[in-house]
Scaffold this active site. Structure first.
Site, short mmCIF file in Angstrom:
data_model
loop_
_atom_site.label_atom_id
_atom_site.label_comp_id
_atom_site.label_asym_id
_atom_site.label_seq_id
_atom_site.Cartn_x
_atom_site.Cartn_y
_atom_site.Cartn_z
N GLU A 45 -9.88 2.95 -15.37
CA GLU A 45 -9.43 1.58 -15.58
C GLU A 45 -10.22 0.63 -14.70
OE1 GLU A 45 -7.85 0.88 -18.46
OE2 GLU A 45 -6.15 2.11 -17.80
N THR A 47 -13.24 0.18 -14.72
CA THR A 47 -14.54 0.76 -14.40
C THR A 47 -15.62 0.29 -15.38
OG1 THR A 47 -13.84 2.66 -15.70
CG2 THR A 47 -13.70 2.90 -13.31
N GLY A 144 -0.54 -7.58 -26.78
CA GLY A 144 -0.32 -7.88 -25.36
C GLY A 144 0.20 -6.68 -24.59
N LEU A 147 -3.02 -2.12 -25.49
CA LEU A 147 -3.47 -1.08 -26.44
C LEU A 147 -4.62 -1.59 -27.33
CD1 LEU A 147 0.01 0.38 -27.52
CD2 LEU A 147 -1.52 1.20 -25.73
N SER A 148 -5.24 -2.68 -26.95
CA SER A 148 -6.46 -3.18 -27.61
C SER A 148 -6.25 -3.66 -29.03
CB SER A 148 -7.55 -2.12 -27.62
OG SER A 148 -8.04 -1.93 -26.35
N SER A 149 -5.20 -4.42 -29.27
CA SER A 149 -5.03 -4.97 -30.61
C SER A 149 -6.19 -5.90 -30.97
CB SER A 149 -3.70 -5.72 -30.72
OG SER A 149 -3.64 -6.75 -29.76
N SER A 150 -6.74 -6.60 -30.00
CA SER A 150 -7.85 -7.54 -30.29
C SER A 150 -9.11 -6.80 -30.72
CB SER A 150 -8.19 -8.37 -29.06
OG SER A 150 -7.05 -8.97 -28.55
N ASP A 194 -12.76 -1.31 -24.75
CA ASP A 194 -11.84 -1.36 -25.88
C ASP A 194 -12.58 -1.22 -27.20
OD1 ASP A 194 -10.14 -1.82 -23.82
OD2 ASP A 194 -9.69 -3.89 -24.32
C1 GAF Z 1 -8.96 -4.63 -20.62
C2 GAF Z 1 -10.41 -4.97 -20.89
F1 GAF Z 1 -10.55 -5.51 -22.14
C3 GAF Z 1 -11.30 -3.73 -20.79
O1 GAF Z 1 -12.65 -4.12 -20.92
C4 GAF Z 1 -11.08 -3.00 -19.48
O2 GAF Z 1 -11.69 -3.68 -18.40
C5 GAF Z 1 -9.59 -2.79 -19.23
O3 GAF Z 1 -8.86 -4.01 -19.35
C6 GAF Z 1 -9.32 -2.22 -17.87
O4 GAF Z 1 -9.85 -0.93 -17.80
O5 GAF Z 1 -8.47 -3.81 -21.62
#
Ligand code: GAF
Length: 422
Positions: A45, A47, A144, A147-150, A194
């Site tokens: 995370e 990184t 939000g 989980l990377s919805s975007s 993501d």
């Molecule tokens: C968010 C960011 F979009 C990712 O790029 C990453 O930095 C993450 O936070 C943390 O690991 O999801």
């Protein structure tokens, strides 16, 4: 961010809602479907923007677009209706040019439509003219929640554009375009994790990502262990500035250490140079340096089937991101502790950017029900909040396919590039 709703019990899955929504919005049938997964970051995370390593999993919480080429008499445009948004995203083609250095001055859309427009802008800049299409998006990815919805939306739009225009599909190149859309058009200065995770998913596998080289190595997940998302039901508020602060702090540590990136620092260099760093920069650097090693160690442990070690490293990762990187929250900490006290838990940590949203745990599959009940009880007892548990399966990354029984001109063009298709 993005168009995703909270899943409701008994609701049809997003694929069916997208198809039904298409008929309601445009009449007739879609010619293609795009599926784009959420990602759970197991470890690694903060990184990614330090050129380091991450170990995400693309999971079966998915966003779907049902689409077809624009009818001949329509303006040449991308028109995307969302089940969650009052206003459709409409991007007139050709889209605006890529703006001069990294500022969204040319943006013509507002809100969630910026993700659609930004992706079209970056694709057109790289591949030339796009063809118009109309579609409906439905999503089972909580927004939000970390989980990377975007990213799922960006990659889905890229796949839809590529399918309709018959463009070749290169996963890394598409992840980079989507990442540029988020950074340069939407204005969120995130790393590549993501987008790379959503697009590169492999069924049954985690993904060992080297963010410096853009490489992804699938790592098999042992079948008797489940990746479980634990949703605290808290959502991030304004965290863009806190995320930017962490980037600035990491950049300061990098500069004071005199290295190209924190990726280039090992524990001994950090120990020798500690005196050159202020306490905040030292703590942030210590998280990144130790986290990079944990990623490699978790990948090795999973490959060896040593799930106890993998789990213990996840838990260690939570302590590091909580204490040294300071992006956890009281609720995320409570959920992690509740998970660790529950039967079958091998390890747990917050996942994603932090501050709110979800934790992730590795859990013995045979004890999943007992784990879920105990973790949620423990979380409720500690916070008074009702969380939820989502067992996940690792799935393939973003893909566009013809809708069953229908072919389209875009599909025929795409067939010519079949070898490059995801
Ligand atoms: C968010 C960011 F979009 C990712 O790029 C990453 O930095 C993450 O936070 C943390 O690991 O999801």
């Amino acid at each position: 961010m993005g168009p995703g709703p909270e899943p409701a019990p008994g609701r049809p899955p997003a694929r069916e809602r997208a198809i039904a929504g298409f008929a309601a919005a445009f009449g007739g049938h879609p010619t293609a479907l795009v599926r784009s997964p959420a990602r759970v970051n197991l470890i690694g995370e903060h990184t990614d923007y330090n050129d380091g390593f991450c170990l995400p999993v693309a999971v079966d919480r998915e966003l779907w677009i049902a689409l077809r080429p624009s009818p001949g008499d329509a303006d040449d445009a991308i028109e995307l209706v969302s089940e969650q948004e009052a206003r459709a995203a409409r991007v007139t083609l050709p889209p605006p040019d890529v703006p001069p250095p990294a500022a969204a001055q040319r943006r013509t859309t507002e809100g969630w439509a910026g993700y659609v427009e930004g992706t079209a802008v970056m694709l057109a800049a790289a591949h030339g003219p796009l063809a118009g299409w109309q579609g409906v998006v439905a999503s089972d990815i909580p927004t939000g929640a970390g989980l990377s919805s975007s990213a799922a939306l960006e990659l889905a739009v890229a796949a839809a554009c590529a399918h309709i225009a018959g463009l070749p599909w290169d996963a890394l190149a598409m992840a980079r375009l989507a990442h540029r859309a988020e950074n340069e058009w939407v204005g969120a200065a995130t790393g590549l994790l993501d987008q790379l995770a959503c697009v590169s998913g492999v069924a049954g596998h985690a993904l060992l990502v080297d963010c410096r080289h853009g490489t992804v190595e699938p790592v098999p997940l042992p079948a008797h262990v489940a990746v479980v998302v634990l949703d605290t039901s808290t959502r991030r508020r304004i965290v863009t500035s806190a995320y930017a602060d962490r980037r600035v702090e990491c950049a300061r540590a990098t500069r004071l250490l005199g290295v190209p990136a924190l990726r280039d620092v090992g524990p001994s260099l950090l120990a020798e140079a500690a005196g050159r760093l202020d306490p905040v920069a030292l703590a942030r650097a210590r998280h990144v340096v130790t986290e990079n090693q944990r990623v490699l160690d978790v990948a090795a442990a999973l490959r060896a089937g040593d799930v106890a070690t993998a789990g213990a490293l996840l838990t260690e990762g939570h302590r590091s991101i909580r204490d040294d990187f300071a992006v956890s929250s009281a609720e995320l900490d409570a959920m992690v502790e509740a998970a660790l006290a529950a039967p079958g838990c091998l390890g747990a940590r917050m996942t994603g950017g932090g501050f709110a949203g979800c934790a992730a745990a590795l859990v013995d599959r045979a004890l999943l029900d007992a784990f879920a009940a105990a973790a949620l009880d423990g979380y409720h007892a500690a916070t008074g909040l009702t969380g939820s548990v989502l067992p996940c399966s690792a799935v393939a990354g973003t893909v566009a396919e013809p809708c069953p029984g229908v072919s389209s001109p875009g599909h025929d063009r795409q067939e010519a590039h079949r070898d490059n298709r995801p």
